[in-house]
Design an enzyme around this catalytic site. Sequence first.
Site, short mmCIF file in Angstrom:
data_model
loop_
_atom_site.label_atom_id
_atom_site.label_comp_id
_atom_site.label_asym_id
_atom_site.label_seq_id
_atom_site.Cartn_x
_atom_site.Cartn_y
_atom_site.Cartn_z
CD GLU A 1 -3.19 1.77 -17.32
OE1 GLU A 1 -3.53 2.91 -16.98
OE2 GLU A 1 -2.89 0.89 -16.49
CG ASN B 1 -4.94 3.59 7.92
OD1 ASN B 1 -3.88 3.78 8.50
ND2 ASN B 1 -5.24 2.47 7.31
N GLY B 2 -6.22 7.86 7.44
CA GLY B 2 -7.16 8.91 7.02
C GLY B 2 -6.61 10.28 7.38
NE ARG C 1 -3.48 -0.09 2.83
CZ ARG C 1 -4.77 0.02 2.57
NH1 ARG C 1 -5.39 -0.96 1.95
NH2 ARG C 1 -5.44 1.09 2.91
CE LYS D 1 0.28 0.50 -14.70
NZ LYS D 1 -1.08 0.79 -14.51
CG HIS E 1 -2.07 21.54 -32.34
ND1 HIS E 1 -2.32 22.51 -33.28
CD2 HIS E 1 -2.68 20.42 -32.78
CE1 HIS E 1 -3.07 22.00 -34.24
NE2 HIS E 1 -3.30 20.72 -33.97
CD1 TRP F 1 2.74 6.73 1.32
CD2 TRP F 1 1.12 8.26 1.40
NE1 TRP F 1 2.75 7.41 0.14
CE2 TRP F 1 1.78 8.35 0.15
CE3 TRP F 1 0.07 9.14 1.66
CZ2 TRP F 1 1.42 9.28 -0.82
CZ3 TRP F 1 -0.29 10.07 0.69
CH2 TRP F 1 0.38 10.12 -0.54
CD GLU G 1 1.71 3.25 -12.08
OE1 GLU G 1 1.23 3.77 -11.06
OE2 GLU G 1 1.06 2.48 -12.81
CE LYS H 1 -3.47 -2.26 -6.02
NZ LYS H 1 -3.22 -2.14 -7.47
#
Length: 622
Positions: free
Chosen positions: A495, A112-113, A27, A499, A518, A76, A502, A617
Amino acid sequence: MCGIVGYTGREQAAPILLDGLSRLEYRGYDSAGLAVRDGGAPAEVVKAVGKLHHLADKTDQGRALRGQCGIGHTRWATHGDPTVINAHPHVSGNIAAPGGGAAESDVVGVHNGIIENYAELKEKLLRHGYVFYSDTDTEAVVKLVDYYYKKYGIGPVDAITRTMVRVRGSYALALMFRDYPGEIFAARKDSPLIIGTAEDASYLASDVPAILKYTRSVYYIDNLQVARVSPGHAVFYDLNGDETAVPLTEITWDAAAAEKDGFEHFMLKEIHEQPAAVRDTLNSLVKDGRADLGAAGLTEDIIRSLNGIVIAACGSAWHVGMAAQYVIEDLAGIPVRVELASEFRYRSMPMNENTLVIVISQSGETADSLAALRVAKERGALTLAVVNVVGSTIAREADHVLYTLAGPEIAVATTKAYSAQLAAMDVLAAEMARARGMITGEHYARLLEELAALPDKIRRVLEDKERLQWFSSKISNAHDIFFIGRGLDYAVSLEGSLKMKEISYIHSEAYAAGELKHGTISLIEQGTLVIGVLTQSRLFEKTVSNMMECKSRGASLMGITVNGNFAVEDSVNFTVYVPKTDEHFTPSLAVVPLQLLGYYTSVSRGLDVDKPRNLAKSVTVE
Ligand code: F6R
């Protein structure tokens, strides 16, 4: 994001807590800590910055912390730097040694939060003589619980519910009270938390993989509920402190599904699980040659009543929305807007009961996606969640739910959940087209047949992985990579670019091929890699021309196209072919080489593929 674990039972708690935290490592976190108590003794707290092995070393793999009840956390950082003092658990007492130590406190907790009004709460508590040692919002919550607990001489459940009424924000909390040995108290709002029970033990976790090894019987504690957890038991309370029933759910995931199973990384394993993820998702939505959206409650009448669709999601799930818009508009003729959930929640988009807002989310807990769902409901729209995690908040709050059956996804960079979401959205598009009379029965049957053939075709794309591994090693020193395409190929490019950047930390951008000239084309220099996605026959020549414009400015080219388009090799340096399918569904195949390219580039660069820096995550904060 942060991870929570808890244990109360007959075993030594610390090794179980460390094991649970290791299963939540994916995570993302920057520090970790444990609080363990031995019978009636006060909890002992140990914390460490960096990877979990620092905490394990500090506690002799947990052996140095004696006790059968404890809580653990991976943090985190949001409020306050990633330091030992800011790491959780936090205590209600006024002094805490920087690295932990015996906490002579009545309340110890992990969270958490984000607590939005923590500054105001801190001020109040300072006035009442509390002294703060950290910069975290969590410390304010733990101290507030302690304050109510003592001021009113009430039990833990009442002290927690009073706190819940006072705080604003999101939280999953696990708390231990000195006067209640062997018990853990938990509460949540908008941040996931589950409680697992076994014969003589109970477990708490912010995500299923942490406890899957010990039990499959779990309670999904609901928003604004409190749980009182003792070995083998959990009792639940509402905000009034009244007991409330929460159903016990059996987790059907195989524990092995959360293991690496011989693959070097979870990401590679999950890339290889895509044929199964797509097949299982399709099988759950298509029965006897007809899409069966009955479980989701999406009736033909509802589908016919729609005059617009808004898709709101974040990151890769948003990319699924970007692809789905082309398919839905093309097949079903319903106008679709695709919005980043973080933007959607703050704009005043007109909508009504004939607007379907689709929120796509693997975790079902992404804060911005959840907020978008709530905004949509407030504005009177009908809501549909396309979610992977059963029982997640988004799944529970949406009017209708379509589950993807990708199984647990551990690598931070999504792969199989993305593919399962694409498949679910394709079934939805085909069904909408049928229900609204936009396609013939024959066309509908053909679409479903093509979808059913996708798992095998994905497997064939995976067989070509050695060439991509070779090519990745050649490009692993690149500074910039551009991914271009038009229409559905642009959606896949988005996508592919995510990939790449990251997990390999190489700057990359996805551009609609026609838009490059442009402005952005000025970034193309000698040797810049431009990857063109070329699966849409109508747009093939146009994107090839845009690639040529880049080549004439020094770019080297890679192309992804469908079998048979061999002429592309005259123009590009490296080509990957994917099997032919209905062109609406090529993203499911074209994305696979792009995932492998990102994966192998990250491996070549020696990076932490499954846990890229700064990422989490499940992003449960705004
Ligand atoms: C990228 C990735 C993220 C997620 C995004 C939304 O590889 O995984 O961009 O797609 O954070 O997450 P969910 O789908 O859980 O809402």
